[in-house]
Enzyme design. Structure first.
Site, mmCIF file in Angstrom:
data_model
loop_
_atom_site.group_PDB
_atom_site.id
_atom_site.type_symbol
_atom_site.label_atom_id
_atom_site.label_comp_id
_atom_site.label_asym_id
_atom_site.label_seq_id
_atom_site.Cartn_x
_atom_site.Cartn_y
_atom_site.Cartn_z
ATOM 1 N N ARG A 1 0.887 -1.463 0.061
ATOM 2 C CA ARG A 1 -0.114 -0.134 0.102
ATOM 3 C C ARG A 1 0.844 1.209 -0.050
ATOM 4 O O ARG A 1 1.961 1.146 0.461
ATOM 5 C CB ARG A 1 -1.040 0.046 1.183
ATOM 6 C CG ARG A 1 -1.984 -0.946 1.269
ATOM 7 C CD ARG A 1 -2.913 -0.849 2.452
ATOM 8 N NE ARG A 1 -2.481 -1.176 3.637
ATOM 9 C CZ ARG A 1 -1.864 -0.245 4.601
ATOM 10 N NH1 ARG A 1 -1.955 1.086 4.167
ATOM 11 N NH2 ARG A 1 -1.399 -0.789 5.591
ATOM 12 N N TYR B 1 -1.022 -3.823 -7.062
ATOM 13 C CA TYR B 1 -0.985 -4.476 -5.585
ATOM 14 C C TYR B 1 -2.479 -4.485 -4.965
ATOM 15 O O TYR B 1 -3.199 -3.447 -4.933
ATOM 16 C CB TYR B 1 0.038 -3.794 -4.881
ATOM 17 C CG TYR B 1 0.040 -4.157 -3.371
ATOM 18 C CD1 TYR B 1 0.550 -5.292 -3.229
ATOM 19 C CD2 TYR B 1 -0.560 -3.667 -2.510
ATOM 20 C CE1 TYR B 1 0.602 -6.026 -1.848
ATOM 21 C CE2 TYR B 1 -0.835 -3.873 -1.118
ATOM 22 C CZ TYR B 1 -0.357 -5.175 -0.718
ATOM 23 O OH TYR B 1 -0.260 -5.746 0.544
ATOM 24 N N LYS C 1 -9.816 -2.131 1.850
ATOM 25 C CA LYS C 1 -9.222 -0.814 2.785
ATOM 26 C C LYS C 1 -10.127 0.132 2.100
ATOM 27 O O LYS C 1 -10.718 1.186 2.821
ATOM 28 C CB LYS C 1 -7.869 -0.633 2.620
ATOM 29 C CG LYS C 1 -6.847 -1.744 3.310
ATOM 30 C CD LYS C 1 -7.181 -2.080 4.553
ATOM 31 C CE LYS C 1 -6.246 -3.103 4.853
ATOM 32 N NZ LYS C 1 -6.445 -3.570 6.401
ATOM 33 N N HIS D 1 -10.984 -1.390 11.934
ATOM 34 C CA HIS D 1 -9.981 -2.150 11.260
ATOM 35 C C HIS D 1 -9.731 -3.287 12.533
ATOM 36 O O HIS D 1 -8.523 -3.288 13.109
ATOM 37 C CB HIS D 1 -8.515 -1.312 11.006
ATOM 38 C CG HIS D 1 -7.522 -1.901 10.337
ATOM 39 N ND1 HIS D 1 -6.082 -1.503 10.603
ATOM 40 C CD2 HIS D 1 -7.401 -3.055 9.539
ATOM 41 C CE1 HIS D 1 -5.451 -2.405 9.903
ATOM 42 N NE2 HIS D 1 -6.141 -3.293 9.419
ATOM 43 N N SER E 1 0.072 -2.864 12.241
ATOM 44 C CA SER E 1 0.552 -4.284 11.636
ATOM 45 C C SER E 1 1.467 -4.704 12.264
ATOM 46 O O SER E 1 2.248 -3.996 13.414
ATOM 47 C CB SER E 1 1.084 -3.905 10.316
ATOM 48 O OG SER E 1 1.693 -2.637 10.432
ATOM 49 N N CYS F 1 1.731 -7.028 14.823
ATOM 50 C CA CYS F 1 1.173 -7.467 16.188
ATOM 51 C C CYS F 1 0.717 -8.677 16.300
ATOM 52 O O CYS F 1 -0.031 -8.968 17.329
ATOM 53 C CB CYS F 1 0.643 -6.077 16.637
ATOM 54 S SG CYS F 1 1.379 -4.590 16.891
ATOM 55 N N ASP G 1 -9.693 -8.992 9.784
ATOM 56 C CA ASP G 1 -9.260 -7.666 9.228
ATOM 57 C C ASP G 1 -10.157 -6.469 9.688
ATOM 58 O O ASP G 1 -9.856 -5.427 9.968
ATOM 59 C CB ASP G 1 -8.739 -7.771 7.946
ATOM 60 C CG ASP G 1 -7.661 -6.475 7.568
ATOM 61 O OD1 ASP G 1 -6.821 -6.221 8.530
ATOM 62 O OD2 ASP G 1 -7.790 -5.973 6.649
ATOM 63 N N ARG H 1 1.869 -12.038 -0.131
ATOM 64 C CA ARG H 1 0.534 -12.426 0.288
ATOM 65 C C ARG H 1 -0.017 -13.564 -0.084
ATOM 66 O O ARG H 1 -0.028 -14.260 -1.360
ATOM 67 C CB ARG H 1 -0.527 -11.268 -0.168
ATOM 68 C CG ARG H 1 -0.109 -10.010 0.477
ATOM 69 C CD ARG H 1 -0.524 -9.399 1.658
ATOM 70 N NE ARG H 1 0.056 -8.292 2.309
ATOM 71 C CZ ARG H 1 -0.610 -7.839 3.572
ATOM 72 N NH1 ARG H 1 -1.994 -8.264 3.673
ATOM 73 N NH2 ARG H 1 -0.133 -6.547 3.804
#
Ligand code: OXD
Ligand code: MN
Length: 587
Positions: free
Chosen positions: A71, A199, A208, A228, A250, A252, A279, A372
């Site tokens: 992103r 992407y 998103k 989120h 991110s 975590c 997510d 991914r």
């Protein structure tokens, strides 16, 4: 022929067709035969690579452009009519100026290509909470990925009928020029335009862009929330299932928590954990005065490296069929995929994420760190039976978290909803050496929404406060930190499945079944109330894990003052009061 008579939609498709000038227009129907034809076509052009049908049935590899692997927050814009409405945490451009710029890029950009029209639904098509989007794209990869991540096709058009109420999403790959890459949102027009990227996070517009940035704006107007957050169901040995949501920046372990496997002791006792979402959560107040959550997505767009049979067997199993892998290693011996930490041994005869031979002696990574998998949620062995429930699931607790070496305790509970909003608003993570070279700098990421809030963050916090007032039975709010370290810099808490021990305490707190110690920042567990049987830890260690260092918290409060300064008049008074209370308690 278009499979709809919706005049608004037909007019918009006509406009986009005239602008982008494709050779052909194809409406995505959702039929398997059409998708299969597209997979074949993708393979014939090299956009997709078919993987070993026996070992990875229905799976494909895709490689994005080398300059287009993540992103791009610096090129993501919220083009509200007034700059103030985008707030200090978003890039903004005047909508007219942005439309002109994007139309000039999109003009003729689909010449020689096919334009695909993807009707998609975020949420099950029958859900009163679902939102419909139409994504127009010139990428087969996008079509195939959207067919995994969302519900697509004619059933969505039927649900839309003649309504103008849908999100318009235009995606043009154009030349993938990073200098002309824009991910733009026009909240007042319910429109997204993404150009010069291929992407996933920039081009699967349901995720998103719609389900967070546009939806957070819609939720603000309509009285609900787009967050989120993962959604997790936890069944105790008596068979009671309770649900929690969790927001984490991110790196975590959010996906791992969303698919947690209980430690042996808990498994034997009958505990089970179910994934509703990994997510995004859309949250609404139910007639019972509780908060209810749906996962608007239909798949997982997960980070591959690090996923293995120990760290997250459920995620790995989710990728065993009908999955699209992006930018991972291709094992040439058996035409399967690999990424760092999938197994101890790397494949020796392999292509790296760029498609180049990856020499056995290479010290470079084989898979891109942000490689991914796009996997159907239904593949997940622990997917919740409520995953498709159009009403969603009732939420007992909201859990915020971050990566903090010393400051935040293993877990604490906020004093009430407003204090919980404060806790979420100041959450952040410390940078790790690998990311920046600078260790321990706190990056604030309120509610993990910093890159995803489609309007002014101050108004967003006020919206949280207002939602709290409307609920007779709101979830309790907690903060967790799995990442406290000892004097050697090693993690003290084992994490992963053992996090269920903390979740058990959280659920007991929600039902007033366990006491707690009140400290300056809220409530922490009495060390003996976290079940440590089967770990190497004792209650003394646990006492250390929940201890509060006042000096560190004074520094923390000073950091919050500085951070809050950005939001000017839009900072809700209630948050100012919460910060003043913290200052007072730390005196
Ligand atoms: C994601 C992210 O890809 O949060 O989910 O970046
Ligand atoms: Mn995310």
């Amino acid at each position: 022929m278009a499979p709809t008579k919706n005049p608004h939609l037909l007019a918009w498709i006509d406009e986009v067709t005239k602008l982008t000038k494709p050779d052909e227009v194809m409406w995505i129907t959702g039929e398997e035969s059409q998708l299969e034809d597209l997979r074949k076509e993708g393979c014939s052009t090299g956009e997709m690579i078919k993987l070993n049908e026996e070992k990875l049935p229905g799976c494909y590899l895709h490689r994005s452009d080398r300059q287009d692997v993540a992103r791009v927050e610096g090129r993501t814009f919220i083009c509200s009519r007034k700059e103030e409405d985008a707030g200090p945490t978003n890039n903004w451009m005047d909508p007219k100026e942005m439309y002109d710029l994007l139309y000039s890029i999109a003009d003729g950009s689909m010449k020689g290509r096919t334009m695909y029209v993807i009707p998609f639904s975020m949420g099950t098509v029958d859900s009163p909470f679902a939102k419909i989007g139409i994504e127009v794209t010139d990428s087969i990869y996008v079509v195939l990925s959207m067919a995994i991540m969302t519900r697509v096709g004619n059933k969505v058009l039927e649900a839309l009928g003649d309504s103008p109420d849908y999100t318009k999403g235009l995606h043009c790959k154009d030349k993938l020029d990073p200098e002309k890459r824009y991910i733009s949102h026009f909240p007042e027009d319910n429109t997204i335009i993404s150009v010069n990227s291929g992407y996933g996070g920039n081009v699967l517009l349901g995720k998103k862009c719609l389900a967070l940035r546009i939806a957070s704006h819609l939720g603000h107007q309509e009285g609900w929330m787009a967050e989120h957050m993962l959604i997790l169901g936890i069944e105790d040995p008596e068979g009671n299932v309770r649900y929690v949501t969790g927001a984490f920046p991110s790196a975590c372990g959010k996906t791992n928590l969303a698919m947690l496997i209980p430690p042996e002791k808990y498994r034997k006792a009958g505990w089970k954990v179910y994934c509703v979402g990994d997510d995004i959560a859309w949250l609404r107040i139910g007639e019972d005065g509780r908060l209810w959550a749906v996962n608007p997505e239909n798949g997982f767009f997960g980070v591959a490296p690090g996923t293995n049979n120990k760290s997250n067997p459920n995620a790995l199993a989710s990728t065993s069929k009908n999955t699209i892998f992006t930018n991972v290693v291709r094992n040439l011996d058996d035409n399967t995929v690999w990424w760092e930490k999938m197994t101890d041994e790397r494949p020796m005869n392999a292509e790296d994420w760029k498609g180049e031979i990856w020499p056995p002696e290479s010290t470079e990574k084989g898979a891109h760190p942000n490689s991914r998998f796009t996997a159907p949620a239904k593949n997940c062995p622990c997917i919740s039976s409520e995953f498709e429930n159009p009403k969603g699931v009732p939420i007992s607790a909201i859990i915020f978290g971050g990566r903090r070496a010393k400051t935040a305790p293993l877990v604490y509970q906020s004093r009430d909803w407003d204090h919980g909003v404060f806790v979420g608003s100041v959450m952040g993570s410390e940078t790790t050496a690998a990311a920046t070279g600078e260790v321990g700098v706190v990056r604030r990421d309120p509610m993990a929404m910093l890159p995803f809030c489609g309007y002014h963050m101050g108004d967003y916090w006020q919206h949280w406060m207002d939602m709290g007032k409307k609920m007779s039975n709101p979830p309790k709010i907690f903060n967790v930190n799995w990442f406290r370290t000892d004097e050697n810099g090693d993690f003290i808490w084992p994490g992963f499945g053992d996090n269920l021990r903390v979740l058990e305490w959280i659920l007991k707190r929600c039902e007033d079944k366990v006491d707690a110690d009140e400290v300056e920042i809220g409530y922490v567990p009495k060390p003996e109330d976290i079940d440590l049987e089967g770990t190497d830890l004792d209650t003394d260690t646990l006492a250390g894990l929940v201890a509060i260092d006042k000096d560190l918290w004074r520094e923390e409060a000073a950091g919050v003052h500085e951070f809050y300064g950005k939001f000017g008049d839009k900072l809700p008074d209630k948050l100012k009061e919460e910060l003043a209370t913290l200052d007072e308690k730390l005196k």
